[in-house]
Design a protein around this motif. Structure first.
Motif, PDB file in Angstrom:
ATOM      1  N   VAL A 259       6.495   5.069  16.178  1.00 17.72           N
ATOM      2  CA  VAL A 259       7.217   3.812  15.921  1.00 17.72           C
ATOM      3  C   VAL A 259       8.546   4.107  15.225  1.00 17.72           C
ATOM      4  O   VAL A 259       8.802   5.235  14.791  1.00 17.72           O
ATOM      5  CB  VAL A 259       6.384   2.851  15.033  1.00 17.72           C
ATOM      6  N   VAL A 260       9.375   3.061  15.151  1.00 18.73           N
ATOM      7  CA  VAL A 260      10.554   3.113  14.277  1.00 18.73           C
ATOM      8  C   VAL A 260      10.386   2.020  13.229  1.00 18.73           C
ATOM      9  O   VAL A 260       9.853   0.949  13.524  1.00 18.73           O
ATOM     10  CB  VAL A 260      11.881   2.931  15.049  1.00 18.73           C
ATOM     11  N   VAL A 261      10.806   2.313  11.995  1.00 16.61           N
ATOM     12  CA  VAL A 261      10.650   1.354  10.893  1.00 16.61           C
ATOM     13  C   VAL A 261      12.037   1.048  10.318  1.00 16.61           C
ATOM     14  O   VAL A 261      12.745   1.936   9.851  1.00 16.61           O
ATOM     15  CB  VAL A 261       9.734   1.922   9.788  1.00 16.61           C
TER      16      VAL A 261
ATOM     17  N   LYS B   1       0.848  -1.206   0.000  1.00 17.37           N
ATOM     18  CA  LYS B   1       0.000   0.000   0.000  1.00 17.37           C
ATOM     19  C   LYS B   1       0.879   1.251   0.000  1.00 17.37           C
ATOM     20  O   LYS B   1       2.059   1.173   0.380  1.00 17.37           O
ATOM     21  CB  LYS B   1      -0.929   0.004   1.216  1.00 17.37           C
ATOM     22  N   PRO B   2       0.337   2.399  -0.429  1.00 16.25           N
ATOM     23  CA  PRO B   2       1.129   3.634  -0.415  1.00 16.25           C
ATOM     24  C   PRO B   2       1.600   3.951   1.005  1.00 16.25           C
ATOM     25  O   PRO B   2       0.897   3.668   1.986  1.00 16.25           O
ATOM     26  CB  PRO B   2       0.150   4.705  -0.923  1.00 16.25           C
ATOM     27  N   ILE B   3       2.767   4.561   1.095  1.00 21.25           N
ATOM     28  CA  ILE B   3       3.364   4.833   2.407  1.00 21.25           C
ATOM     29  C   ILE B   3       2.486   5.753   3.256  1.00 21.25           C
ATOM     30  O   ILE B   3       2.397   5.613   4.471  1.00 21.25           O
ATOM     31  CB  ILE B   3       4.811   5.390   2.234  1.00 21.25           C
ATOM     32  N   ASP B   4       1.775   6.699   2.582  1.00 23.18           N
ATOM     33  CA  ASP B   4       0.928   7.630   3.356  1.00 23.18           C
ATOM     34  C   ASP B   4      -0.391   6.982   3.800  1.00 23.18           C
ATOM     35  O   ASP B   4      -1.123   7.546   4.609  1.00 23.18           O
ATOM     36  CB  ASP B   4       0.682   8.945   2.597  1.00 23.18           C
ATOM     37  N   LYS B   5      -0.684   5.795   3.274  1.00 30.56           N
ATOM     38  CA  LYS B   5      -1.845   5.035   3.769  1.00 30.56           C
ATOM     39  C   LYS B   5      -1.432   4.137   4.951  1.00 30.56           C
ATOM     40  O   LYS B   5      -2.196   3.892   5.874  1.00 30.56           O
ATOM     41  CB  LYS B   5      -2.424   4.148   2.650  1.00 30.56           C
ATOM     42  N   ALA B   6      -0.194   3.643   4.866  1.00 31.17           N
ATOM     43  CA  ALA B   6       0.309   2.751   5.926  1.00 31.17           C
ATOM     44  C   ALA B   6       0.646   3.535   7.191  1.00 31.17           C
ATOM     45  O   ALA B   6       0.424   3.062   8.302  1.00 31.17           O
ATOM     46  CB  ALA B   6       1.537   1.991   5.435  1.00 31.17           C
ATOM     47  N   PHE B   7       1.183   4.761   7.008  1.00 35.88           N
ATOM     48  CA  PHE B   7       1.641   5.546   8.160  1.00 35.88           C
ATOM     49  C   PHE B   7       1.045   6.950   8.122  1.00 35.88           C
ATOM     50  O   PHE B   7       0.876   7.527   7.039  1.00 35.88           O
ATOM     51  CB  PHE B   7       3.177   5.652   8.161  1.00 35.88           C
ATOM     52  N   LEU B   8       0.760   7.483   9.294  1.00 36.15           N
ATOM     53  CA  LEU B   8       0.272   8.861   9.408  1.00 36.15           C
ATOM     54  C   LEU B   8       1.351   9.819   8.928  1.00 36.15           C
ATOM     55  O   LEU B   8       1.100  10.765   8.193  1.00 36.15           O
ATOM     56  CB  LEU B   8      -0.099   9.146  10.876  1.00 36.15           C
ATOM     57  N   ASN B   9       2.568   9.565   9.379  1.00 33.78           N
ATOM     58  CA  ASN B   9       3.725  10.256   8.789  1.00 33.78           C
ATOM     59  C   ASN B   9       4.953   9.348   8.860  1.00 33.78           C
ATOM     60  O   ASN B   9       4.995   8.414   9.659  1.00 33.78           O
ATOM     61  CB  ASN B   9       3.997  11.619   9.446  1.00 33.78           C
ATOM     62  N   PHE B  10       5.928   9.629   7.990  1.00 33.97           N
ATOM     63  CA  PHE B  10       7.125   8.790   7.864  1.00 33.97           C
ATOM     64  C   PHE B  10       8.292   9.738   7.620  1.00 33.97           C
ATOM     65  O   PHE B  10       8.327  10.445   6.602  1.00 33.97           O
ATOM     66  CB  PHE B  10       6.944   7.818   6.690  1.00 33.97           C
ATOM     67  N   ASP B  11       9.219   9.795   8.549  1.00 34.58           N
ATOM     68  CA  ASP B  11      10.347  10.732   8.453  1.00 34.58           C
ATOM     69  C   ASP B  11      11.249  10.340   7.274  1.00 34.58           C
ATOM     70  O   ASP B  11      11.736   9.213   7.210  1.00 34.58           O
ATOM     71  CB  ASP B  11      11.144  10.697   9.765  1.00 34.58           C
TER      72      ASP B  11
ATOM     73  N   LYS C  72      11.969   7.078  11.746  1.00 32.73           N
ATOM     74  CA  LYS C  72      10.863   7.274  12.697  1.00 32.73           C
ATOM     75  C   LYS C  72       9.580   7.480  11.893  1.00 32.73           C
ATOM     76  O   LYS C  72       9.603   8.048  10.798  1.00 32.73           O
ATOM     77  CB  LYS C  72      11.128   8.488  13.583  1.00 32.73           C
ATOM     78  N   ALA C  73       8.470   7.008  12.456  1.00 34.59           N
ATOM     79  CA  ALA C  73       7.173   7.144  11.774  1.00 34.59           C
ATOM     80  C   ALA C  73       6.064   7.149  12.825  1.00 34.59           C
ATOM     81  O   ALA C  73       6.327   6.956  14.025  1.00 34.59           O
ATOM     82  CB  ALA C  73       6.975   5.980  10.791  1.00 34.59           C
ATOM     83  N   THR C  74       4.835   7.384  12.366  1.00 30.85           N
ATOM     84  CA  THR C  74       3.667   7.327  13.261  1.00 30.85           C
ATOM     85  C   THR C  74       2.605   6.456  12.599  1.00 30.85           C
ATOM     86  O   THR C  74       2.309   6.618  11.407  1.00 30.85           O
ATOM     87  CB  THR C  74       3.089   8.747  13.491  1.00 30.85           C
ATOM     88  N   LEU C  75       2.049   5.532  13.381  1.00 30.38           N
ATOM     89  CA  LEU C  75       0.972   4.675  12.862  1.00 30.38           C
ATOM     90  C   LEU C  75      -0.314   5.489  12.714  1.00 30.38           C
ATOM     91  O   LEU C  75      -0.455   6.555  13.338  1.00 30.38           O
ATOM     92  CB  LEU C  75       0.726   3.502  13.816  1.00 30.38           C
ATOM     93  N   PRO C  76      -1.274   4.996  11.929  1.00 27.68           N
ATOM     94  CA  PRO C  76      -2.542   5.739  11.751  1.00 27.68           C
ATOM     95  C   PRO C  76      -3.260   6.057  13.076  1.00 27.68           C
ATOM     96  O   PRO C  76      -3.963   7.065  13.176  1.00 27.68           O
ATOM     97  CB  PRO C  76      -3.388   4.784  10.894  1.00 27.68           C
ATOM     98  N   ASN C  77      -3.063   5.235  14.121  1.00 23.94           N
ATOM     99  CA  ASN C  77      -3.730   5.513  15.412  1.00 23.94           C
ATOM    100  C   ASN C  77      -2.932   6.464  16.311  1.00 23.94           C
ATOM    101  O   ASN C  77      -3.268   6.673  17.467  1.00 23.94           O
ATOM    102  CB  ASN C  77      -4.008   4.195  16.161  1.00 23.94           C
TER     103      ASN C  77
END
Length: 432
Positions: free
Chosen positions: A147-149, A114-124, A138-143
């Protein structure tokens, strides 16, 4: 990976060219020194190994990916290389340059479907850590969970097998691996297995879950990141963000906290070896973080070694014999572990001197910052050098030795000043 080393053909040519160049240098050196005396030969050999070591480090460092990982693993097994080569390839353990975000984004989207902006709220877009086979963002999940990826570089796993063969060929042509063919096969099998596991983030996810469950039951201040399986795959690993301070910062805290952290590091490793029979075998300071309540956070479970009951039994017998200065039992155990070439060749007084040095940090009130055992050990090395061929690098002990010595240096960085004797007894003497 850089463009000139990204395809299998180009990688092969680059490695083959390195191997040919090393072979030429080695032959030229032999011809040049046919009539030289022993001292001149040793000097020329040392210079040759320095040149070769730098050439390997530069080539592997440029190439990133599996081949650089092979170099890093080789630098961890430095017992099997001359010091000049070990020193040069040790620099491969430092951070690798980051890969462009476009490549990372493509890899995340391909793995998660899936697109990265659908998987994560934001992705550094900028990684905060880059290593040989992947980098961490570093990233943020939709909820809203931070997190770290960990993202594996595209194509790394495909290149792995041929990279390993080429590096082995280069080392064999150099004549710098100091061990027989049978032992070489076992060592390279171990390197291959280690690479295979590190390249599969699903195995690392399992390791994280096993170690988290194990340590939670024993000590709530050992913190291991949580895996988010729905945002992870074979080449992507999403984990809870666990913040802590670096070893440099922790070394400035008061001695009671530093000692508590030191005890926790030693106990965790001992519990893993003797009870779990699997241990985290990358003791690099960057894989640990610390909190002022004495908590220890452990990262990166790509490198985990599993131990058999038989091996653990040998280790315990060896440690107990060491504490009693029972040289005959020590030699029997070292032979069983394939770490000794011949019995009765290493002088008893040197064994006893080494035992005192090696056990000193665990049997007295010891100031790790002063590090007297290391300084006395360096003096003993000079006396012991002529007997060095009596001992062999054993595949069964290399990772244990490396991990214990790595944690020893972590205690030095933390300036621990404590008596670890009771802890040592708790781990080794009271349980079978």
């Amino acid at each position: 990976m850089s463009k000139n080393t990204s395809t299998p053909g180009r990688r092969f040519l680059k490695l083959a060219s390195m191997t040919a160049s090393i072979a030429t240098k080695t032959v030229s050196n032999s011809i040049r020194n046919l009539n030289a005396d022993e001292e001149q030969k040793n000097e020329a050999r040392s210079k040759l190994f320095q040149d070769i070591g730098l050439q390997i480090a530069d080539t592997l460092g440029e190439m990133k990916g599996a081949v650089m990982k092979v170099g890093q693993i080789a630098s961890q097994y430095k017992d099997i290389f001359p010091p000049e080569v070990a020193k040069a390839i040790a620099k491969l353990q430092r951070q690798a340059p980051a890969m462009p975000y476009a490549d990372i984004k493509k890899q995340v989207e391909k793995e998660l479907g899936k697109p990265i902006d659908k998987a994560f709220l934001n992705f550094d877009e900028h990684p905060f850590a880059a290593a040989s086979i992947g980098q961490v963002h570093k990233a943020t999940l939709p909820n809203g969970t931070p997190v770290v990826v960990k993202v594996q570089y595209p194509g790394v796993d495909v290149a792995c097998e041929s990279d390993l063969k080429q590096v082995r060929l280069a080392l064999r042509l150099m004549g710098v691996i100091k061990i027989d063919k049978k032992l070489q096969d076992r060592l390279f099998k171990e390197i291959q297995d280690s690479l295979h596991e590190e390249l599969n983030y699903e195995i690392e996810a399992q390791n994280l879950q096993v170690f988290k469950t194990f340590h939670q039951a024993l000590d709530s201040k050992i913190i291991i990141p949580k895996v988010f399986p729905e945002y992870s795959s074979r080449r992507i690993l999403t984990l809870s963000l666990e913040n802590g301070e670096s070893i440099e910062t922790a070394s400035t805290w008061n001695v009671a906290i530093r000692n508590e952290i030191g005890q926790r590091l030693v106990r965790a490793l001992g519990q893993q070896i003797f009870f779990l029979k699997r241990f985290h075998c990358d003791p690099h300071p960057g894989n640990f973080a610390f909190r002022e309540d004495g908590s220890v956070i452990i990262y990166d479970f790509g490198g985990v070694k599993t131990l058999s009951n038989e091996l653990i039994s040998h280790f315990k017998t060896l440690v107990r014999a060491g504490r009693k200065q029972d040289i005959a039992t020590i030699e029997n155990e070292l032979l069983a572990l394939d770490a000794l070439a011949e019995k009765d060749k290493f002088p008893e007084e040197l064994y006893k001197a080494w035992l005192e040095v090696l056990l000193r940090p665990l049997s007295t009130y010891y100031d790790f910052a002063e590090n007297s055992a290391h300084h006395d050990g360096m003096r003993l090395v000079k006396k012991s050098l002529k007997y060095w061929d009596v001992f062999k690098p054993s595949p069964d002990t290399l990772m244990v030795n490396r991990t214990i010595s790595g944690q020893y240096w972590n205690l030095i960085h933390l300036k621990v000043h404590d008596n670890l004797n009771e802890l040592f007894e708790e781990l080794v003497d009271n349980h079978d």
